[in-house]
Design an enzyme around this catalytic site. Structure first.
Site, PDB file in Angstrom:
ATOM      1  N   HIS A 114       0.831  -1.204   0.000  1.00 46.00           N
ATOM      2  CA  HIS A 114       0.000   0.000   0.000  1.00 46.00           C
ATOM      3  C   HIS A 114       0.864   1.253   0.000  1.00 46.00           C
ATOM      4  O   HIS A 114       2.074   1.199   0.214  1.00 46.00           O
ATOM      5  CB  HIS A 114      -0.925   0.015   1.228  1.00 46.00           C
TER       6      HIS A 114
ATOM      7  N   LYS B 180      -0.743   4.813   4.530  1.00 42.72           N
ATOM      8  CA  LYS B 180      -1.558   3.834   5.247  1.00 42.72           C
ATOM      9  C   LYS B 180      -0.848   3.476   6.546  1.00 42.72           C
ATOM     10  O   LYS B 180       0.267   2.938   6.531  1.00 42.72           O
ATOM     11  CB  LYS B 180      -1.816   2.593   4.392  1.00 42.72           C
TER      12      LYS B 180
END
Length: 242
Positions: free
Chosen positions: A134, A138
């Site tokens: 990600h 995040k």
């Protein structure tokens, strides 16, 4: 339908564009940079609130929205204990859906993962692991999507008792990588001494997640109780025939 947004960052703005394109009205956007709050008349006028914030704020955000009588679609991950508390305390009038991932493609990935995991349980020479990638913003890891995929594999594999982010006997390994602005990649690999089998979902943008969240809001309206994305997907895949 009237929609309120809790969280107005990149994801919130993507949801706004999808909602408007589907004929909905955004009546409130609650964020640290906006003046509108969850207890405002604008927010209270919403049919459904869509919440994408951070783990530390999610429980308070969802509780506040439910107190206002607004149904909530939450996509924030990393607050499992708080979610359980809310589920236990919901009233008959409350409506809530939570998912670690609202992408329609990811939920098809889940369907394939469940099927493959049940099949691979018959072939103990293969062992599984998961890798998720990600963007650097995040905060939580592993991702909610990776945990959901892991739980499917664990449920189907008698030799696994849980998951871990470090190699551990009897535990499914989940690796996490945070890199640049990657929207999300989830990869399940089944490895043996002679070959490997890989199932992967790779998001190209936030649009898929935003579309799924708006569709979840459409589905949740007038459906009290706690619901999962699987219920919505079952309705899409197996619609009731008149």
């Amino acid at each position: 339908m009237k929609i309120a947004l809790i969280g107005y960052g990149k994801m919130g703005k993507a949801i706004e564009q999808i909602a408007l394109s589907r004929g909905h009205e955004i009546v409130a956007a609650v964020d640290c940079d906006t003046a509108i709050q969850i207890d405002s008349p604008e927010f209270q006028s919403a049919d459904v609130a869509i919440e994408f914030t951070v783990p530390a704020a999610a429980e308070a955000n969802v509780r506040a929205a439910l107190r206002q009588g607004v149904a909530v679609v939450s996509g924030t991950t990393g607050w499992a204990d708080g979610l359980k508390r809310i589920q236990q305390e919901m009233t008959a009038q409350n409506a809530l859906m939570w998912s670690g991932n609202y992408s329609l493609g990811v939920n098809l990935f889940f369907a394939a993962n469940r099927f493959i995991a049940k099949m691979m349980a018959q072939f103990p020479q293969y062992s599984a692991d998961i890798t998720e990638v990600h963007h650097i913003h995040k905060l939580d890891h592993p991702s909610g999507t990776a945990i959901m995929a892991a739980e499917q594999i664990i449920d189907a594999t008698p030799s696994l008792s849980g998951w871990s982010e470090e190699p551990s006997d009897g535990k499914l390994l989940i690796n996490h990588i945070r890199h640049a602005e990657v929207p999300g990649i989830h990869r399940v690999t089944w490895e043996s001494n002679v070959d490997s089998i890989t199932l992967e979902h790779s998001a190209k943008s936030r649009v898929g997640f935003a579309l799924g969240a708006v569709m979840a809001a459409e589905w949740l309206k007038n459906r009290p109780g706690y619901h999962t994305i699987n219920e919505m997907m079952n309705d899409i895949i197996n619609p009731v025939k008149q």
